[in-house]
Structures are given as C-alpha cells and as structure tokens.
Design a protein around this motif. Sequence first.
Motif, short mmCIF file in Angstrom:
data_model
loop_
_atom_site.label_atom_id
_atom_site.label_comp_id
_atom_site.label_asym_id
_atom_site.label_seq_id
_atom_site.Cartn_x
_atom_site.Cartn_y
_atom_site.Cartn_z
N LEU A 225 38.67 42.33 35.14
CA LEU A 225 38.88 43.84 35.00
C LEU A 225 39.78 44.18 35.87
CD1 LEU A 225 35.25 44.50 34.84
CD2 LEU A 225 36.74 45.40 33.18
N LEU A 226 40.53 45.43 35.66
CA LEU A 226 41.44 46.08 36.60
C LEU A 226 41.04 47.63 36.77
CD1 LEU A 226 45.14 45.06 36.09
CD2 LEU A 226 43.34 44.38 37.96
N GLU A 227 41.25 48.40 37.41
CA GLU A 227 40.98 49.95 37.62
C GLU A 227 42.18 50.67 37.10
OE1 GLU A 227 38.03 52.63 38.48
OE2 GLU A 227 38.02 50.63 38.76
N GLN A 228 42.01 51.14 35.95
CA GLN A 228 43.12 51.93 35.49
C GLN A 228 42.91 53.44 35.31
OE1 GLN A 228 45.84 50.17 34.49
NE2 GLN A 228 47.04 51.46 33.14
N GLN A 229 43.59 54.31 36.17
CA GLN A 229 43.15 55.67 35.85
C GLN A 229 41.58 56.10 36.24
OE1 GLN A 229 45.20 57.34 32.55
NE2 GLN A 229 47.09 56.96 33.42
N PRO A 232 37.42 51.43 34.89
CA PRO A 232 37.60 49.84 34.60
C PRO A 232 38.07 49.22 33.25
CG PRO A 232 35.25 50.70 34.41
CD PRO A 232 36.26 52.02 34.70
N SER A 233 38.86 48.41 33.51
CA SER A 233 39.89 48.16 32.12
C SER A 233 40.01 46.76 32.06
CB SER A 233 41.26 48.91 31.89
OG SER A 233 40.82 50.24 32.01
N PHE A 234 40.18 46.26 31.01
CA PHE A 234 40.28 44.77 30.79
C PHE A 234 41.64 44.32 30.70
CE2 PHE A 234 35.90 45.79 28.49
CZ PHE A 234 35.26 44.96 29.35
N ALA A 235 42.07 43.42 31.70
CA ALA A 235 43.50 43.02 31.52
C ALA A 235 43.80 41.82 30.78
CB ALA A 235 43.96 43.00 33.13
N ARG A 236 42.56 40.89 31.03
CA ARG A 236 42.76 39.36 30.55
C ARG A 236 41.36 39.19 30.11
NH1 ARG A 236 43.14 33.91 32.21
NH2 ARG A 236 45.17 32.89 31.25
N ILE A 237 41.44 38.39 28.91
CA ILE A 237 40.17 37.86 28.47
C ILE A 237 40.44 36.23 28.22
CG2 ILE A 237 38.23 37.77 26.52
CD1 ILE A 237 38.94 40.92 26.27
#
Length: 353
Positions: A225-229, A232-237
Amino acid sequence: MYSPFTLDISPMERLFLINFEKDPDEIYIGFEPQWFDDASYGTGLRIIAWRKDGYIDVYQQPGLTKEDKIDVAAKGLADTTISPMTNAWFSVTTGGVDVVFAFEDKAGRKVEVEIVEKSQKPTKPFSLLAPVGSSSANPSSLPFYLMFKFDFVRRANTDVTISINGRTHKADTFPFPLNGSRVYFMRYSADTFLVDWCPAQSQALEPLRGEGNKLYGPNDTLYELLEQQNCPSFARISSSRKSHSFAAEFHPPFPEITHITDNTSLSGEFVLSGDESAGVVRGTYEVSRSGEEVEVTLNPSGGWEPRPRTLFLKFLFNAGKLFRQWPKTYLWTAKIKFSEGAPPFMESRWTRI
C-alpha cells in the motif's frame, strides 16, 4: 481492508504440446501431457486430449487432484477419466524431451504415445507467455502462463509414435527451420509458472491480514500500500512459487475500495510481470463508485511485450502477432456491493472482446 484482485498459481511443473491436426483421429487432434509434483495437489501425469469439436477430455493418474472445470482453453472440459498410465514418464534434459504414456480412452481404444529426442546437440530454449488464452471461448481468468526452458522438438534423431486404436498418426511439422533445425509443431516447457489472474467469483471478499503498508490475502498474496490523496491504495500485488514470482503494479496506485468516495471515478494503468526474460503484459483499469456499489474494469489493452534475446526470437514474436495480441481481447468486470454489517460482496467475470 479489501482488494478485488486475487490470483491462483498452478502446481504444474512442465508441459508438452503434441499436435497431429493435419492427420487427425476420429475424436482427437492433439495431446498435452502435464507433469505435477506437489505435496497437496499430488504427483503424476495429466493428459489434456484436444478434440475435433473444440472441447477437451482429460486423462490423469489417480494421485492427482481432479479438476471439475478447465476453461482457459478451447470450449472447455467435456470428460475426465482416471487412468493408471503405468510406466509413463515425462522428462526433459539438455538434449530434449522424453515422454512416454499409454491409456485406454473413453471409447475403449488404446492410445500409445512415445516422443524421444536423441540429438547430441544441446537445445536452445527460451521464455514466452503462452498464447493459450487465445482459444478460450469462456475464460474464468486471465491465464498469465509463463513458459520457461521452452523449445520445439527437432525432427532429426527423434523417435515419434502417436498411435490410437492401432492407427499411427503423423505429428504436425513447423513450416520453416528454427535455430537452424527442422522441427515438429510439438513444443514443451521444462519449467512452467502458471498464474490465473483475477479468477471470476461471486462471493464476499476476504479482509486482508496484517498491519501497516504490507498486507496479505488469499494464497499468501502480498498487497503493498501507498497513501494516495489521503486514501490507502495498492501499488503492487505479488506472489511466488519456488524460483518464480509474479507481480501486478498499478499506476497510479489502485484505491482501496472502502475508501472510495461516492460519485468518484478513477482510471490508470497496470503491468503484469514475472521473471525479466518473460516480458510484461500492460493494460488499463477503471474504477468508480455510485452509492453503495463500486465497479471495476481491467483490460490488458497493451498486450504482451516480449523481451527477445536473439534475432530469431524477435522475428518469431513479430511474425506471430497472436503471441503479443491475444491479451488485448480480454476484459474483466467486477461489481462490488456494500451492506452494513457485512463484508463487500463481489461479482466478477472475464469476457472476450
């Protein structure tokens, strides 16, 4: 937290495609031996028997898990038969393939196959994304099937026996030399890594395990996860099996579904990758929320981008556009509904476009 994206990794170790479509049997036009060696799935040989009507039959040794549905290729599964296939084997050496099996088919006919390469010259295997998904009429996943140590069977110094009910069939040949050798249209991978990306489902989503920016889902899949605006958002799976790994990366990172606000619509790109030699599949995603429902689409619109190491492979992948373009015909759609006091419920499916 929840993710709509899941994956399954097959325990298959190696496979072999034997085509005799130009000299067909009454029922079959090809066989596909598959070898498994897995503590939970079982150890043994499975034969996919390709039928003239577009369906497949399966013949497999009793130690393997029985698959009730195989739909990544052709029209799907017709029948499964358990057969001892005594004295069968499937090995690959630096000199080529060595496969022997025999069984009685569902029509009561004896099938005998023996393919043995005896060349003293070492093979020159390569890696590719198998175009198996190009023939699937009703796919339940995107088959990200990587073939390592892949090669064609050379015609010189190779013993070939394909016999059904006492009649011998000629193996199909390739129209031009490969790597300086005349070859059959029989090909094999001594090291397979098969990932089913986003299998279709109709069920409640499982919450991810763990804390922080690294969470885990079904099959020990890692979600980063990364913080996006402020979301929490998935950057890589990613996931792995033995020496191979798979990753899906999102640009921008894909928002965690429960944090998507009403009347929001986002889009971006994704990249599916395995080992560097196998290249990548690129595509686009869209996600939107309206009320208590989130809709997601994935389209591998960029197709497969191979990374050929030789001029021969560049020619092969450029001439055979099917290798690169078949993922473009896949579309994944998912609808996720929220209900108070219950986990999100997702209905998802793949279609050919």
